[in-house]
Write an enzyme that holds these catalytic residues in place. Structure first.
Site, short mmCIF file in Angstrom:
data_model
loop_
_atom_site.label_atom_id
_atom_site.label_comp_id
_atom_site.label_asym_id
_atom_site.label_seq_id
_atom_site.Cartn_x
_atom_site.Cartn_y
_atom_site.Cartn_z
N ARG A 177 0.73 -1.14 0.00
CA ARG A 177 0.06 0.00 0.02
C ARG A 177 0.84 0.95 0.07
O ARG A 177 0.52 2.45 -0.69
CB ARG A 177 -0.84 -0.10 1.09
CG ARG A 177 -2.13 -0.80 1.20
CD ARG A 177 -3.00 -0.56 2.05
NE ARG A 177 -3.69 0.41 2.09
CZ ARG A 177 -4.54 0.79 3.22
NH1 ARG A 177 -4.75 0.19 4.18
NH2 ARG A 177 -5.38 2.14 3.19
N CYS A 233 -1.20 5.79 9.10
CA CYS A 233 -1.26 4.72 8.22
C CYS A 233 -2.43 5.01 7.40
O CYS A 233 -2.70 5.94 6.83
CB CYS A 233 -1.92 3.33 9.45
SG CYS A 233 -3.43 4.12 10.48
#
Length: 274
Positions: A177, A233
């Site tokens: 990611r 995150c």
């Protein structure tokens, strides 16, 4: 950040449960894309543990402007903590079945809100069962607590701070990611320019327990941690786990609550790939 202990073992939790001042025990089972946490709780949880819904109790409603899991209003969090049976001065233990990845959100939020003694059960429900401890089924109904939350117990930064900082910025998401190879939920793949990839999954061993403090210090040193640190995150959940790991290592860090879900929703902010 104080130097209060971050983790608790099964043995120490059992001893605390039998003491004159037992902790409030919170079950925070949640994973991205799954909504069966309450059912997993009902199927078997630590005796006396109360289920905490991360989406509705540990976050304000999602928005592109604030991200997928904005910090809850302090009054709302206080009302929830009282429903969980948390009192003034009460110790709290949080756990999950996902290496602490969601329990750490409750740990961080309660510490941020001013609760001094909050610990993560190292290894979660798996460690409890592996130790031969019994589990309960159904739903615990605690009496209402009287905790008063004050806020300001853990440092945070906003999107402007992250865009103009000399601090080291750690991205706690999975490497794929960070690199932009996949992006299952946020508007644009990639990462905040200048951030360093530091998947929080590498802070735990194969059993879901945190690595020893020395190993964590070595890991963060290799990532360049020497001074001020900001962690993000996708939406501020697993970043709390990274901050817990940093705290185990004796290293303070600030949370960027909006995280990549907020950053990537702002068209004026550039993203990096690779």
């Amino acid at each position: 950040m104080s130097d209060a202990p971050v983790l608790i073992t099964v043995d120490d939790l059992v001893e605390a449960m039998l003491s004159s001042r037992p902790p409030a025990v919170l079950d925070v089972r949640w994973q991205l894309g799954l909504d069966d946490g309450a059912q997993r709780y009902a199927d078997g949880h630590l005796p006396g543990a109360v289920y905490v819904d991360l989406e509705t109790e540990l976050a304000a409603p999602a928005s592109p402007e604030l991200g997928r899991h904005p910090l809850p209003d302090l009054a709302d969090l206080q009302a929830a903590a009282r429903r969980w049976g948390v009192d003034v001065g009460s110790p709290v233990v949080v756990y999950d079945d996902n290496a602490g990845m969601s329990a750490a959100r409750a740990w961080w939020l309660l510490r941020w809100a001013g609760v001094a003694d909050v610990r993560i059960l190292d290894g979660g429900v798996g460690a409890w069962v592996d130790a031969g401890m019994r589990v309960s089924k159904g739903d615990a109904k605690p009496r209402v607590g009287n905790v008063v939350l004050t806020g300001g117990g853990m440092p945070t930064v906003d999107i402007a701070d992250v865009g103009d900082t000399a601090a080291l910025v750690l991205d706690a998401r999975a490497g794929e990611r960070f690199r932009g190879e996949v992006e299952p939920v946020d508007p644009r793949p990639g990462h905040i320019p200048g951030a360093v990839s530091a998947p929080t999954s590498e802070n735990v061993d194969s059993s879901g327990r945190f690595l020893p403090a020395a190993a964590l210090r070595e890991r963060f040193s290799s990532l360049g941690v020497t001074g001020d640190v900001i962690v993000y995150c996708g939406s501020g959940v697993t970043a709390a786990h990274e901050i817990a790991a940093l705290a185990v290592a004796g290293l303070p860090a600030a949370l960027y609550p909006g995280s990549y879900s907020q950053w990537s929703s702002d068209a004026s902010r550039s993203v990096a790939l690779g």
